[in-house]
Design a protein around this motif. Structure first.
Motif, PDB file in Angstrom:
ATOM      1  N   TRP A  96      53.098  24.520  38.466  1.00 21.08           N
ATOM      2  CA  TRP A  96      52.282  23.307  38.628  1.00 21.08           C
ATOM      3  C   TRP A  96      51.314  23.106  37.465  1.00 21.08           C
ATOM      4  N   GLY A  97      51.394  23.959  36.472  1.00 26.24           N
ATOM      5  CA  GLY A  97      50.554  23.813  35.289  1.00 26.24           C
ATOM      6  C   GLY A  97      49.281  24.606  35.324  1.00 26.24           C
ATOM      7  N   CYS A  98      49.147  25.542  36.275  1.00 23.52           N
ATOM      8  CA  CYS A  98      47.913  26.332  36.383  1.00 23.52           C
ATOM      9  C   CYS A  98      47.907  27.475  35.380  1.00 23.52           C
ATOM     10  N   VAL A  99      46.711  27.888  35.022  1.00 21.77           N
ATOM     11  CA  VAL A  99      46.520  29.112  34.245  1.00 21.77           C
ATOM     12  C   VAL A  99      46.122  30.198  35.245  1.00 21.77           C
ATOM     13  N   VAL A 100      47.008  31.146  35.471  1.00 19.22           N
ATOM     14  CA  VAL A 100      46.860  32.087  36.581  1.00 19.22           C
ATOM     15  C   VAL A 100      46.481  33.466  36.059  1.00 19.22           C
ATOM     16  N   ARG A 101      45.494  34.059  36.682  1.00 18.49           N
ATOM     17  CA  ARG A 101      45.117  35.446  36.456  1.00 18.49           C
ATOM     18  C   ARG A 101      45.288  36.174  37.773  1.00 18.49           C
ATOM     19  N   THR A 102      45.900  37.342  37.771  1.00 20.87           N
ATOM     20  CA  THR A 102      46.190  38.065  39.010  1.00 20.87           C
ATOM     21  C   THR A 102      45.455  39.387  39.058  1.00 20.87           C
ATOM     22  N   ALA A 103      45.186  39.844  40.278  1.00 17.94           N
ATOM     23  CA  ALA A 103      44.567  41.160  40.509  1.00 17.94           C
ATOM     24  C   ALA A 103      45.039  41.683  41.856  1.00 17.94           C
ATOM     25  N   GLU A 104      45.174  42.985  41.935  1.00 16.05           N
ATOM     26  CA  GLU A 104      45.620  43.593  43.192  1.00 16.05           C
ATOM     27  C   GLU A 104      44.462  43.712  44.178  1.00 16.05           C
ATOM     28  N   PHE A 105      43.250  43.915  43.679  1.00 17.22           N
ATOM     29  CA  PHE A 105      42.057  44.035  44.521  1.00 17.22           C
ATOM     30  C   PHE A 105      40.845  43.799  43.636  1.00 17.22           C
ATOM     31  N   TYR A 106      39.677  43.716  44.251  1.00 19.74           N
ATOM     32  CA  TYR A 106      38.432  43.511  43.503  1.00 19.74           C
ATOM     33  C   TYR A 106      37.789  44.857  43.189  1.00 19.74           C
ATOM     34  N   ASP A 107      37.314  45.002  41.928  1.00 15.97           N
ATOM     35  CA  ASP A 107      36.547  46.174  41.542  1.00 15.97           C
ATOM     36  C   ASP A 107      35.599  45.776  40.411  1.00 15.97           C
ATOM     37  N   ALA A 108      34.827  46.732  39.939  1.00 18.29           N
ATOM     38  CA  ALA A 108      33.838  46.448  38.889  1.00 18.29           C
ATOM     39  C   ALA A 108      34.503  45.998  37.595  1.00 18.29           C
ATOM     40  N   GLU A 109      35.685  46.544  37.322  1.00 20.39           N
ATOM     41  CA  GLU A 109      36.396  46.161  36.091  1.00 20.39           C
ATOM     42  C   GLU A 109      36.781  44.692  36.139  1.00 20.39           C
ATOM     43  N   LEU A 110      37.264  44.217  37.278  1.00 17.17           N
ATOM     44  CA  LEU A 110      37.620  42.809  37.410  1.00 17.17           C
ATOM     45  C   LEU A 110      36.386  41.934  37.264  1.00 17.17           C
ATOM     46  N   ALA A 111      35.266  42.353  37.865  1.00 13.90           N
ATOM     47  CA  ALA A 111      34.024  41.572  37.764  1.00 13.90           C
ATOM     48  C   ALA A 111      33.570  41.453  36.312  1.00 13.90           C
ATOM     49  N   ALA A 112      33.671  42.552  35.535  1.00 16.58           N
ATOM     50  CA  ALA A 112      33.255  42.521  34.124  1.00 16.58           C
ATOM     51  C   ALA A 112      34.130  41.570  33.312  1.00 16.58           C
ATOM     52  N   LYS A 113      35.431  41.580  33.574  1.00 17.15           N
ATOM     53  CA  LYS A 113      36.332  40.683  32.858  1.00 17.15           C
ATOM     54  C   LYS A 113      36.012  39.223  33.168  1.00 17.15           C
ATOM     55  N   LEU A 114      35.712  38.943  34.427  1.00 17.89           N
ATOM     56  CA  LEU A 114      35.417  37.560  34.806  1.00 17.89           C
ATOM     57  C   LEU A 114      34.119  37.073  34.165  1.00 17.89           C
ATOM     58  N   VAL A 115      33.162  37.971  33.987  1.00 18.68           N
ATOM     59  CA  VAL A 115      31.875  37.578  33.397  1.00 18.68           C
ATOM     60  C   VAL A 115      32.026  37.306  31.894  1.00 18.68           C
ATOM     61  N   HIS A 116      32.788  38.144  31.180  1.00 19.03           N
ATOM     62  CA  HIS A 116      32.854  38.052  29.734  1.00 19.03           C
ATOM     63  C   HIS A 116      34.013  37.194  29.221  1.00 19.03           C
ATOM     64  N   GLU A 117      35.003  36.941  30.038  1.00 22.70           N
ATOM     65  CA  GLU A 117      36.127  36.143  29.587  1.00 22.70           C
ATOM     66  C   GLU A 117      35.992  34.716  30.102  1.00 22.70           C
ATOM     67  N   SER A 118      37.063  33.944  29.979  1.00 26.24           N
ATOM     68  CA  SER A 118      37.014  32.528  30.343  1.00 26.24           C
ATOM     69  C   SER A 118      36.752  32.364  31.833  1.00 26.24           C
ATOM     70  N   PRO A 119      36.001  31.326  32.220  1.00 27.11           N
ATOM     71  CA  PRO A 119      35.663  31.117  33.640  1.00 27.11           C
ATOM     72  C   PRO A 119      36.899  30.720  34.456  1.00 27.11           C
ATOM     73  N   ILE A 120      36.743  30.725  35.781  1.00 26.80           N
ATOM     74  CA  ILE A 120      37.827  30.335  36.690  1.00 26.80           C
ATOM     75  C   ILE A 120      37.371  29.145  37.526  1.00 26.80           C
ATOM     76  N   ASP A 121      38.335  28.337  37.948  1.00 26.26           N
ATOM     77  CA  ASP A 121      38.049  27.142  38.753  1.00 26.26           C
ATOM     78  C   ASP A 121      38.224  27.378  40.245  1.00 26.26           C
ATOM     79  N   LEU A 122      39.051  28.372  40.624  1.00 29.34           N
ATOM     80  CA  LEU A 122      39.354  28.570  42.051  1.00 29.34           C
ATOM     81  C   LEU A 122      39.835  29.997  42.266  1.00 29.34           C
TER      82      LEU A 122
END
Length: 628
Positions: free
Chosen positions: A513-539
């Motif tokens: 559908w034209g989305c830019v998708v990022r995947t994760a198996e679960f939430y952890d501190a590493e995922l939180a750090a990537k989300l803060v320093h990399e491109s933002p997410i819409d949903l």
């Protein structure tokens, strides 16, 4: 003749027990007779202490008045014997009630009580015979008053147990009568006649009094029997209730496990089939479409069975929220318009501008099931979904069709599970569960549902909801919904899913559908750090259950929002009961004093129950993004 007179005589002085089905069903006649006699003896023992104490008081009064006339060692011995016998009677009553199981020693207590009663009567009769002095009016009057008073005063006590009455009265009265007849030289036949008349009168009234006591005993037995039955029935009901609760808990646990285990693979199948549909050629398209229909049919059946099980076990939790009825109708119109168009039907939707408060997902399921039935059983004409405000300030929602109609006989069984009328068999679709789900949800949400139908003309399903929020006549119309999947070009979506197949299938579907998708198996501190320093997410699109060692999807969404410092639209998909998500949300937010920003960060994500069709996912994403 002789036996008949004897039976009549016994009926007068020893009445039969009253007819009582409860008592006679519980005991045999012999058992009942023994229980009645034992209860009579127990009542007599209970009242003995007071009566013998009063009797001793009268004896003391007689001794004090007449001592100067008849006093001596004989009266002294008699007075001492009467006092000892009074104490012995009281001690016997105490021993009886201190006995652990006196009913098992009934014969012993019966004989002992009769002996003491006879001795007590003879002691009074001895006084009437021995102390009666001729030509001494004072002694005669006081002695007669003693004998008559003691005898007639004891009748209410001894009438409780007939053997006691028959033993006591002759022992007190006959010696006194004999002495009087001797003193006044009364002819023997006159003495016998009047003695017999007096005894018969006393025995008759004693028997009548005993009948009253016995009736009370039988009533007491009946109350005890009914109380035992009440306790038994209550224990039985408690046992049945506990067994039912255990069965419900067991079934709930089973369906909770089945809920997850069935919805997970169906979710993956649905998404993979959707991807196949977009890539199928002319040769494989019919096969993929058939596979899609079969998967949708199984998903619908599983969903309805699981929903009925939760409704029957009363484990489903209501989540009332404020939402726009126009938006709900617009989504339903977008979902069913293609189906109606494919069957050559016209769909008309008329919604009153209103914000209502109820469980949006359950109400949506009700209307969806009614619209689905209308489409399924209507071959030509139109389907109308309409809402209005009644004069009673209630919301009326109607689903009308021009289908085959429902006969009066079928309407009586319409909401039964697995029932399919004539129209259902002709349509060769459905499982007879949709309207059963509708009825149970309406009862849960206090929605009044009525059916108006005429065979060959069509049907109208009418829902009436209480309005808990004010309607808004000036609210803006709902945004128009497109009938097909809408593109999501450039939308940045984070998918959190522990199931690899579903995670990969969602990524493929969203990227299509034209989305830019990022995947994760679960939430952890590493995922939180990537989300803060990399491109933002819409949903955020997250599964609820991410494994026993990790945060749930709901907790993960709250942590991500907190780390990024803003409210991010989120969807939680779950194969578990949605009550678990709602309960955890209430726990997470309980007792918090929210600021405005905290309210945004802790906003409840959109909850979707697996299996979710691609159309539902697409519509849910657009719904959240349109609200930004």
């Amino acid at each position: 003749m002789k036996n008949g007179l004897l039976r009549r005589f016994r009926h007068v002085f020893e009445p039969d027990p009253p007819e009582n089905n409860h008592i006679h069903l519980n005991y045999s006649s012999e058992q009942l007779r023994k229980k009645v006699e034992f209860r009579q003896l127990a009542i007599l023992k209970h009242r003995t202490t007071a009566v013998v104490a009063i009797r001793m008081l009268l004896i003391l009064i007689f001794s004090g008045v007449c001592w100067k006339y008849v006093g001596g060692w004989v009266m002294g011995l008699w007075l001492g014997f009467a006092l000892m016998h009074t104490l012995a009677s009281m001690k016997s009553a105490d021993d009886f009630f201190n006995e652990i199981e006196p009913e098992k020693k009934f014969r012993y207590w019966r004989n002992r009580s009769l002996q003491m009663i006879i001795v007590s009567g003879l002691s009074v009769g001895f006084a009437g015979f021995y102390f009666m002095i001729p030509d001494n009016v004072i002694v005669e009057m006081v002695l007669l008053a003693l004998v008559v008073g003691v005898t007639f005063g004891s009748i209410p006590l001894y009438a409780i147990w007939p053997p006691a009455l028959w033993a006591y009265v002759p022992c007190t009265l006959l010696p006194t009568f004999v002495k009087l007849f001797i003193i006044y030289e009364t002819p023997w036949f006159v003495a016998v006649f009047w003695s017999a008349v007096l005894l018969l009168i006393i025995f008759y009234f004693g028997a009548r009094l005993n009948s009253i006591y016995t009736q009370g005993i039988y009533r007491a037995f009946e109350r005890e029997y009914l109380m035992e039955q009440l306790i038994y029935q209550r224990q039985r009901a408690d046992y049945v209730r506990e067994a039912a609760e255990m069965e419900i808990n067991s079934r709930t646990k089973f369906f909770a496990g089945a809920n997850h285990d069935l919805r997970q693979p169906l979710q993956a199948m649905g998404i993979f089939i959707s991807v196949l549909e977009s890539q199928a050629d002319d040769q494989t398209r019919p096969i993929v479409e058939g596979l899609s229909k079969a998967c949708h049919s199984v998903s619908t059946l599983v969903d309805q069975i699981l929903m009925i099980s939760k409704l029957d076990s009363k484990t489903i939790k209501i989540n009332p929220i404020r939402f726009s009825l126009q938006e709900l109708f617009a989504e339903l119109e977008a979902e069913f318009e293609p189906q109606c168009r494919n069957k050559g039907l016209s769909l008309e939707v008329q919604s009153v501008p209103a914000d209502i408060v109820t469980d949006e997902q359950l109400l949506e399921r009700v209307i969806r099931n009614l619209l689905g039935n209308a489409v399924r059983y209507t071959s030509s004409g139109m389907i109308l979904l309409r809402s209005k405000i009644s004069r009673k300030n209630t919301l009326i929602i109607t689903v009308s069709d021009t289908g085959c109609g429902i006969s009066p006989e079928e309407r009586e069984k319409l909401f039964q599970a697995y029932y399919r009328g004539a129209g259902g068999f002709k349509a060769k679709e459905g499982f007879g569960l949709g309207l059963s789900v509708v009825k149970k949800i309406c009862e849960l949400l206090s929605i009044d549902i009525k059916v108006i139908s005429k065979v060959g003309k069509g049907s109208i399903f009418r829902l009436e909801l209480p309005l808990r929020a004010q309607t808004s006549k000036e609210s803006s119309p709902a945004k128009p919904q497109t009938l097909n999947l809408r593109p999501l070009d450039g939308t940045r979506i984070l998918v959190i899913e522990d199931d690899r197949l579903i995670r990969e299938s969602l990524k493929t579907l969203l990227e299509g559908w034209g989305c830019v998708v990022r995947t994760a198996e679960f939430y952890d501190a590493e995922l939180a750090a990537k989300l803060v320093h990399e491109s933002p997410i819409d949903l955020i699109f997250s599964d609820f259950n991410l494994g026993p060692e990790h945060m749930t999807g709901l907790q993960s969404i709250f942590r991500i929002r907190s780390a990024l410092g803003r409210r991010i639209p989120a969807i939680v998909s779950t194969a578990a009961p949605r009550d678990a998500v709602i309960s955890q949300y209430e726990e997470e937010t309980e007792g918090l004093n929210f600021s405005d920003s905290a309210v945004d960060l802790m906003e409840m994500p959109l909850l979707l129950q697996k299996p979710i069709s691609p159309h539902e996912i697409n519509r849910a994403i657009h719904r959240l993004l349109d609200k930004k």
